[in-house]
Design a protein around this motif. Structure first.
Motif, PDB file in Angstrom:
ATOM      1  N   TYR A 199       0.827  -1.214   0.000  1.00  0.00           N
ATOM      2  CA  TYR A 199       0.000   0.000   0.000  1.00  0.00           C
ATOM      3  C   TYR A 199       0.857   1.259   0.000  1.00  0.00           C
ATOM      4  O   TYR A 199       1.941   1.293   0.592  1.00  0.00           O
ATOM      5  N   SER A 200       0.364   2.280  -0.638  1.00  0.00           N
ATOM      6  CA  SER A 200       1.061   3.561  -0.672  1.00  0.00           C
ATOM      7  C   SER A 200       0.882   4.295   0.654  1.00  0.00           C
ATOM      8  O   SER A 200      -0.192   4.252   1.258  1.00  0.00           O
ATOM      9  N   ARG A 201       1.918   4.964   1.081  1.00  0.00           N
ATOM     10  CA  ARG A 201       1.829   5.774   2.298  1.00  0.00           C
ATOM     11  C   ARG A 201       0.954   7.001   2.000  1.00  0.00           C
ATOM     12  O   ARG A 201       0.995   7.537   0.883  1.00  0.00           O
ATOM     13  N   LEU A 202       0.198   7.447   2.986  1.00  0.00           N
ATOM     14  CA  LEU A 202      -0.643   8.624   2.793  1.00  0.00           C
ATOM     15  C   LEU A 202       0.208   9.887   2.771  1.00  0.00           C
ATOM     16  O   LEU A 202       1.196   9.995   3.509  1.00  0.00           O
ATOM     17  N   LYS A 203      -0.164  10.835   1.960  1.00  0.00           N
ATOM     18  CA  LYS A 203       0.527  12.120   1.951  1.00  0.00           C
ATOM     19  C   LYS A 203       0.162  12.888   3.227  1.00  0.00           C
ATOM     20  O   LYS A 203      -0.952  12.761   3.739  1.00  0.00           O
ATOM     21  N   THR A 204       1.075  13.682   3.714  1.00  0.00           N
ATOM     22  CA  THR A 204       0.817  14.439   4.945  1.00  0.00           C
ATOM     23  C   THR A 204      -0.296  15.458   4.751  1.00  0.00           C
ATOM     24  O   THR A 204      -0.889  15.934   5.721  1.00  0.00           O
ATOM     25  N   THR A 205      -0.588  15.796   3.506  1.00  0.00           N
ATOM     26  CA  THR A 205      -1.665  16.750   3.217  1.00  0.00           C
ATOM     27  C   THR A 205      -3.017  16.041   3.050  1.00  0.00           C
ATOM     28  O   THR A 205      -4.044  16.690   2.865  1.00  0.00           O
ATOM     29  N   SER A 206      -2.995  14.716   3.114  1.00  0.00           N
ATOM     30  CA  SER A 206      -4.225  13.943   2.945  1.00  0.00           C
ATOM     31  C   SER A 206      -5.163  14.159   4.126  1.00  0.00           C
ATOM     32  O   SER A 206      -4.742  14.191   5.282  1.00  0.00           O
ATOM     33  N   ALA A 207      -6.448  14.292   3.832  1.00  0.00           N
ATOM     34  CA  ALA A 207      -7.443  14.472   4.896  1.00  0.00           C
ATOM     35  C   ALA A 207      -7.494  13.252   5.803  1.00  0.00           C
ATOM     36  O   ALA A 207      -7.682  13.372   7.015  1.00  0.00           O
ATOM     37  N   LEU A 208      -7.314  12.063   5.235  1.00  0.00           N
ATOM     38  CA  LEU A 208      -7.329  10.849   6.050  1.00  0.00           C
ATOM     39  C   LEU A 208      -6.120  10.819   6.980  1.00  0.00           C
ATOM     40  O   LEU A 208      -6.230  10.419   8.141  1.00  0.00           O
ATOM     41  N   TYR A 209      -4.970  11.240   6.479  1.00  0.00           N
ATOM     42  CA  TYR A 209      -3.754  11.317   7.300  1.00  0.00           C
ATOM     43  C   TYR A 209      -4.001  12.238   8.492  1.00  0.00           C
ATOM     44  O   TYR A 209      -3.674  11.917   9.641  1.00  0.00           O
TER      45      TYR A 209
END
Length: 336
Positions: A69-79
């Protein structure tokens, strides 16, 4: 708050964000996986590993079912939601024997034909992984190889199979052979339209009113006769009376190309528009004797999807209202 309950709250907060089209494929895949992991075990070992990878707390890439799985971006709402909610979380409930790595964890979840997005440009493909609602009273096993939401839909196959199709297609487009019971479907459509236009005084086309579909569906389930549009109404009526689907988008789809109606279910309207939903077509299933049409995923590969448009949305915020409406109509029953 307990660890997995905290993750569930973070997912709910993320899911409630209105701008669905801004959610990346990576976020959708991560959210779906977390829901599946919560549903698959009483322990949080694998869930913790996934969360730590998605929230940048470890350097070891998370691999599950041979999918990285890809790591979530720090700007992602889920992150952001995960990190915010985790601040108040208790420690995870770990099993007595902890696994050394994500790759050695026993894989108890089978994702069927779907593949989670990996690094790169992959489509979501893993929408519709909702955990079962407590109100449903149904234990849904993730080890069956079918998505929980699909299992919930298939609960109603026996109910829907009782509906007899009254418009039998011929080799000529738009021409049907009608059974002797077909007039019943016309009467039901007129009755539902009358309630919408006269009793409820809802302006516009009846087919664009959610009330029309819910009321008509009840009539169809009681008479057990239907055409394509009334079979779609039966599906709507059924899903509205199952609180499990209160968290799902339910819409009526229509296509002029085939002169046909069916239902589509997904986590978001964005998923439905992109074809990443489940198509429900009682008419097609009963006519062709192919149960796949009761719950066809993804909807984009369904026979009648080409150029299909959303005819009517059954708003999530009004499901309780629709259930109450049905109760006031003495000649309409909801599925048992």
């Amino acid at each position: 708050m307990k660890y997995r309950a905290t993750i569930e709250e973070a997912l709910k907060a993320w899911h409630a964000i209105r701008f669905h089209w801004l959610k990346s494929a990576e976020s959708k895949a991560a959210a779906n996986l977390l829901r599946q992991l919560i549903d698959s075990s009483q322990y949080d070992n694998v869930l913790k590993q996934a969360v730590e990878w998605f929230t940048d707390q470890c350097n070891e890439a998370f691999t599950y079912q041979n999918v990285t799985y890809s790591r979530l971006k720090t700007t992602s709402a889920l992150y952001v939601q995960l990190n915010t909610h985790l601040k108040s979380a208790e420690g995870p409930n770990l099993s007595p024997v902890a696994s050394s790595s994500s790759s050695s964890v026993p894989t108890t979840i089978r994702m069927g034909s779907s593949v989670a997005p990996v690094s790169g440009n992959s489509s979501s493909g893993l929408g519709l992984g909702l955990a079962p609602a407590s109100a449903s009273g149904l234990s849904l096993s993730s080890s069956s190889g079918v998505r929980p939401i699909e299992l919930q839909i298939r609960k109603y196959e026996k109910l829907w199979a009782k509906i007899t199709v009254t418009d039998i297609p011929t080799n000529k487009h738009g021409v049907y052979n009608y059974t002797k019971d077909d007039p019943i479907t016309t009467q039901q459509k007129g009755s539902a339209s009358g309630v919408v236009e006269i009793t409820l005084r809802i302006a516009g086309k009846p087919l664009e009113a959610p009330e029309f579909w819910v009321l008509l569906g009840g009539m169809v389930l009681k008479s057990t006769f239907g055409r394509c549009f009334s079979c779609a109404a039966a599906a709507v009526h059924t899903l509205v009376h199952d609180e499990y689907f209160d968290r799902c988008e339910v819409v009526i789809m229509g296509t002029k190309k085939y002169d046909h109606y069916f239902v589509c279910v997904a986590n978001t309207l964005g998923d439905i528009k992109s074809g990443d939903g489940i198509a429900i077509d009682i008419w097609q299933a009963n006519l062709s004797k192919k149960p796949d049409a009761y719950a066809h995923y993804p909807a984009s590969t369904f026979t009648y999807w080409h150029k299909a448009e959303i005819i009517c949305v059954i708003p999530q915020s009004r499901r309780t209202e629709f259930r109450e409406l049905v109760k006031t109509r003495n000649n309409i029953e909801h599925p048992k």
